[in-house]
Design a protein around this motif. Structure first.
Motif, PDB file in Angstrom:
ATOM      1  N   GLU A  48       0.828  -1.205   0.000  1.00 30.18           N
ATOM      2  CA  GLU A  48       0.000   0.000   0.000  1.00 30.18           C
ATOM      3  C   GLU A  48       0.865   1.259   0.000  1.00 30.18           C
ATOM      4  OE1 GLU A  48      -2.879  -0.078   3.188  1.00 30.18           O
ATOM      5  OE2 GLU A  48      -3.460  -2.132   2.690  1.00 30.18           O
ATOM      6  N   VAL A  49       1.920   1.257   0.807  1.00 34.57           N
ATOM      7  CA  VAL A  49       2.826   2.411   0.859  1.00 34.57           C
ATOM      8  C   VAL A  49       3.494   2.617  -0.488  1.00 34.57           C
ATOM      9  CG1 VAL A  49       4.987   3.267   1.878  1.00 34.57           C
ATOM     10  CG2 VAL A  49       3.208   2.324   3.347  1.00 34.57           C
ATOM     11  N   LEU A  50       3.900   1.533  -1.125  1.00 39.21           N
ATOM     12  CA  LEU A  50       4.529   1.638  -2.441  1.00 39.21           C
ATOM     13  C   LEU A  50       3.566   2.237  -3.457  1.00 39.21           C
ATOM     14  CD1 LEU A  50       6.879   1.111  -4.358  1.00 39.21           C
ATOM     15  CD2 LEU A  50       5.987  -1.215  -4.661  1.00 39.21           C
ATOM     16  N   GLU A  51       2.331   1.764  -3.464  1.00 38.95           N
ATOM     17  CA  GLU A  51       1.331   2.293  -4.399  1.00 38.95           C
ATOM     18  C   GLU A  51       1.086   3.783  -4.154  1.00 38.95           C
ATOM     19  OE1 GLU A  51      -3.350   1.584  -5.485  1.00 38.95           O
ATOM     20  OE2 GLU A  51      -2.163  -0.132  -4.814  1.00 38.95           O
ATOM     21  N   TYR A  52       0.925   4.155  -2.893  1.00 39.12           N
ATOM     22  CA  TYR A  52       0.693   5.562  -2.561  1.00 39.12           C
ATOM     23  C   TYR A  52       1.908   6.420  -2.923  1.00 39.12           C
ATOM     24  CZ  TYR A  52      -0.076   9.836   0.068  1.00 39.12           C
ATOM     25  OH  TYR A  52      -0.216  11.156   0.419  1.00 39.12           O
ATOM     26  N   VAL A  56       2.246   9.898  -5.185  1.00 40.18           N
ATOM     27  CA  VAL A  56       2.824  11.154  -4.698  1.00 40.18           C
ATOM     28  C   VAL A  56       3.997  11.582  -5.577  1.00 40.18           C
ATOM     29  CG1 VAL A  56       4.064  12.241  -2.771  1.00 40.18           C
ATOM     30  CG2 VAL A  56       2.047  10.837  -2.319  1.00 40.18           C
ATOM     31  N   LEU A  57       4.844  10.640  -5.953  1.00 42.89           N
ATOM     32  CA  LEU A  57       6.028  10.976  -6.744  1.00 42.89           C
ATOM     33  C   LEU A  57       5.685  11.413  -8.164  1.00 42.89           C
ATOM     34  CD1 LEU A  57       8.458   8.172  -5.544  1.00 42.89           C
ATOM     35  CD2 LEU A  57       8.551  10.611  -4.974  1.00 42.89           C
ATOM     36  N   THR A  58       4.582  10.933  -8.715  1.00 40.56           N
ATOM     37  CA  THR A  58       4.197  11.354 -10.067  1.00 40.56           C
ATOM     38  C   THR A  58       3.360  12.625 -10.065  1.00 40.56           C
ATOM     39  OG1 THR A  58       2.277   9.873 -10.044  1.00 40.56           O
ATOM     40  CG2 THR A  58       4.318   9.025 -11.028  1.00 40.56           C
ATOM     41  N   ASP A  59       2.907  13.052  -8.900  1.00 40.44           N
ATOM     42  CA  ASP A  59       2.122  14.289  -8.785  1.00 40.44           C
ATOM     43  C   ASP A  59       3.076  15.462  -8.603  1.00 40.44           C
ATOM     44  OD1 ASP A  59       0.421  16.377  -8.217  1.00 40.44           O
ATOM     45  OD2 ASP A  59      -0.576  15.374  -6.540  1.00 40.44           O
ATOM     46  N   GLU A  60       3.196  16.286  -9.626  1.00 43.94           N
ATOM     47  CA  GLU A  60       4.133  17.406  -9.577  1.00 43.94           C
ATOM     48  C   GLU A  60       3.760  18.450  -8.531  1.00 43.94           C
ATOM     49  OE1 GLU A  60       4.946  19.005 -13.449  1.00 43.94           O
ATOM     50  OE2 GLU A  60       5.298  17.008 -14.288  1.00 43.94           O
ATOM     51  N   SER A  61       2.527  18.394  -8.030  1.00 42.73           N
ATOM     52  CA  SER A  61       2.119  19.377  -7.020  1.00 42.73           C
ATOM     53  C   SER A  61       2.363  18.885  -5.591  1.00 42.73           C
ATOM     54  CB  SER A  61       0.639  19.730  -7.206  1.00 42.73           C
ATOM     55  OG  SER A  61      -0.177  18.612  -6.926  1.00 42.73           O
ATOM     56  N   SER A  62       2.978  17.707  -5.440  1.00 45.12           N
ATOM     57  CA  SER A  62       3.275  17.184  -4.098  1.00 45.12           C
ATOM     58  C   SER A  62       4.237  18.120  -3.378  1.00 45.12           C
ATOM     59  CB  SER A  62       3.898  15.788  -4.177  1.00 45.12           C
ATOM     60  OG  SER A  62       2.986  14.868  -4.697  1.00 45.12           O
ATOM     61  N   SER A  63       3.925  18.369  -2.117  1.00 45.75           N
ATOM     62  CA  SER A  63       4.764  19.271  -1.325  1.00 45.75           C
ATOM     63  C   SER A  63       5.990  18.534  -0.787  1.00 45.75           C
ATOM     64  CB  SER A  63       3.958  19.846  -0.159  1.00 45.75           C
ATOM     65  OG  SER A  63       3.673  18.820   0.780  1.00 45.75           O
ATOM     66  N   LEU A  64       6.948  19.309  -0.331  1.00 45.94           N
ATOM     67  CA  LEU A  64       8.144  18.740   0.277  1.00 45.94           C
ATOM     68  C   LEU A  64       7.759  17.917   1.511  1.00 45.94           C
ATOM     69  CD1 LEU A  64      11.187  18.474   0.286  1.00 45.94           C
ATOM     70  CD2 LEU A  64      11.325  20.625   1.545  1.00 45.94           C
ATOM     71  N   GLU A  65       6.789  18.380   2.265  1.00 47.72           N
ATOM     72  CA  GLU A  65       6.330  17.650   3.445  1.00 47.72           C
ATOM     73  C   GLU A  65       5.750  16.288   3.050  1.00 47.72           C
ATOM     74  OE1 GLU A  65       2.893  18.124   6.817  1.00 47.72           O
ATOM     75  OE2 GLU A  65       3.991  19.924   6.238  1.00 47.72           O
ATOM     76  N   VAL A  70       6.370  10.361   2.647  1.00 45.54           N
ATOM     77  CA  VAL A  70       6.454   9.154   1.819  1.00 45.54           C
ATOM     78  C   VAL A  70       7.812   8.474   2.017  1.00 45.54           C
ATOM     79  CG1 VAL A  70       6.695   8.374  -0.581  1.00 45.54           C
ATOM     80  CG2 VAL A  70       4.720   9.729   0.099  1.00 45.54           C
ATOM     81  N   ALA A  71       8.883   9.256   2.057  1.00 43.72           N
ATOM     82  CA  ALA A  71      10.216   8.682   2.265  1.00 43.72           C
ATOM     83  C   ALA A  71      10.291   7.985   3.621  1.00 43.72           C
ATOM     84  CB  ALA A  71      11.287   9.764   2.158  1.00 43.72           C
ATOM     85  N   SER A  72       9.712   8.579   4.639  1.00 45.00           N
ATOM     86  CA  SER A  72       9.694   7.974   5.970  1.00 45.00           C
ATOM     87  C   SER A  72       8.883   6.681   5.975  1.00 45.00           C
ATOM     88  CB  SER A  72       9.112   8.969   6.978  1.00 45.00           C
ATOM     89  OG  SER A  72       8.998   8.385   8.242  1.00 45.00           O
ATOM     90  N   ASP A  73       7.708   6.714   5.344  1.00 42.12           N
ATOM     91  CA  ASP A  73       6.862   5.518   5.277  1.00 42.12           C
ATOM     92  C   ASP A  73       7.543   4.406   4.482  1.00 42.12           C
ATOM     93  OD1 ASP A  73       4.934   6.832   6.749  1.00 42.12           O
ATOM     94  OD2 ASP A  73       3.621   7.241   5.029  1.00 42.12           O
ATOM     95  N   LEU A  74       8.204   4.762   3.377  1.00 42.51           N
ATOM     96  CA  LEU A  74       8.915   3.762   2.574  1.00 42.51           C
ATOM     97  C   LEU A  74      10.073   3.152   3.360  1.00 42.51           C
ATOM     98  CD1 LEU A  74       8.986   5.454  -0.942  1.00 42.51           C
ATOM     99  CD2 LEU A  74       7.885   3.286  -0.360  1.00 42.51           C
TER     100      LEU A  74
END
Length: 115
Positions: A48-52, A56-65, A70-74
Motif C-alpha cells: 500500500e505504501v509503495l502504491e501511494y 505522490v512521486l508522479t504528482d508534480e504538485s506534491s509538497s516537500l512535506e 512518503v520517504a519515511s513511510d517507505l
C-alpha cells in the motif's frame, strides 16, 4: 517440512529496539501464528505504501512535506520487509546438490515455501 529447533526472527523489536527471537520447533504455536499474521500485515502495508508513494512521486504538485512523509513511510516498510525476508530465509530448507552430482547447489522447495 520436518520440525527443527531454531531461533525465529520475529517481525517486531523489543522495547530497546533490539531484534526479538522465538525458540521454536515448528510453526503451529500461537506466537508463530501471530508472527505469521504480523508479517503478512507488514507486507500488505508495504504494498500500500509503495502504491501511494508512486502516486505522490508522479504528482508534480506534491509538497516537500508529503515527499518527506512518503520517504519515511517507505523506509519503515522496507525495514519491515527486509526483516520478513531475513526471517523467512532462515527458515528455508537447506540446499541440496543437483541430480548431476556436481557441486552446484539447487534448492528443493515445495510451492508452499513461496508463500
Amino acid at each position: 517440512m520436518t520440525p527443527h529447533n531454531e531461533l525465529r526472527l520475529l517481525p517486531w523489536s523489543g522495547p530497546d529496539g533490539k531484534p526479538c527471537f522465538l525458540s521454536t520447533d515448528g510453526t503451529n504455536g500461537p506466537l508463530s501464528r501471530l508472527a505469521d499474521r504480523t508479517e503478512a500485515a507488514q507486507l500488505d502495508l508495504a504494498a500500500e505504501v509503495l502504491e501511494y508513494s508512486q502516486e505522490v512521486l508522479t504528482d508534480e504538485s506534491s509538497s516537500l512535506e508529503e515527499l518527506r512523509l512518503v520517504a519515511s513511510d517507505l523506509t519503515g516498510a522496507l525495514r519491515d520487509a527486509l526483516r520478513v525476508a531475513a526471517s523467512r530465509g532462515h527458515r528455508l530448507p537447506t540446499l541440496g546438490t543437483s541430480d548431476h552430482g556436481d557441486s552446484n547447489k539447487v534448492p528443493h522447495l515445495s510451492a508452499g515455501a513461496f508463500g
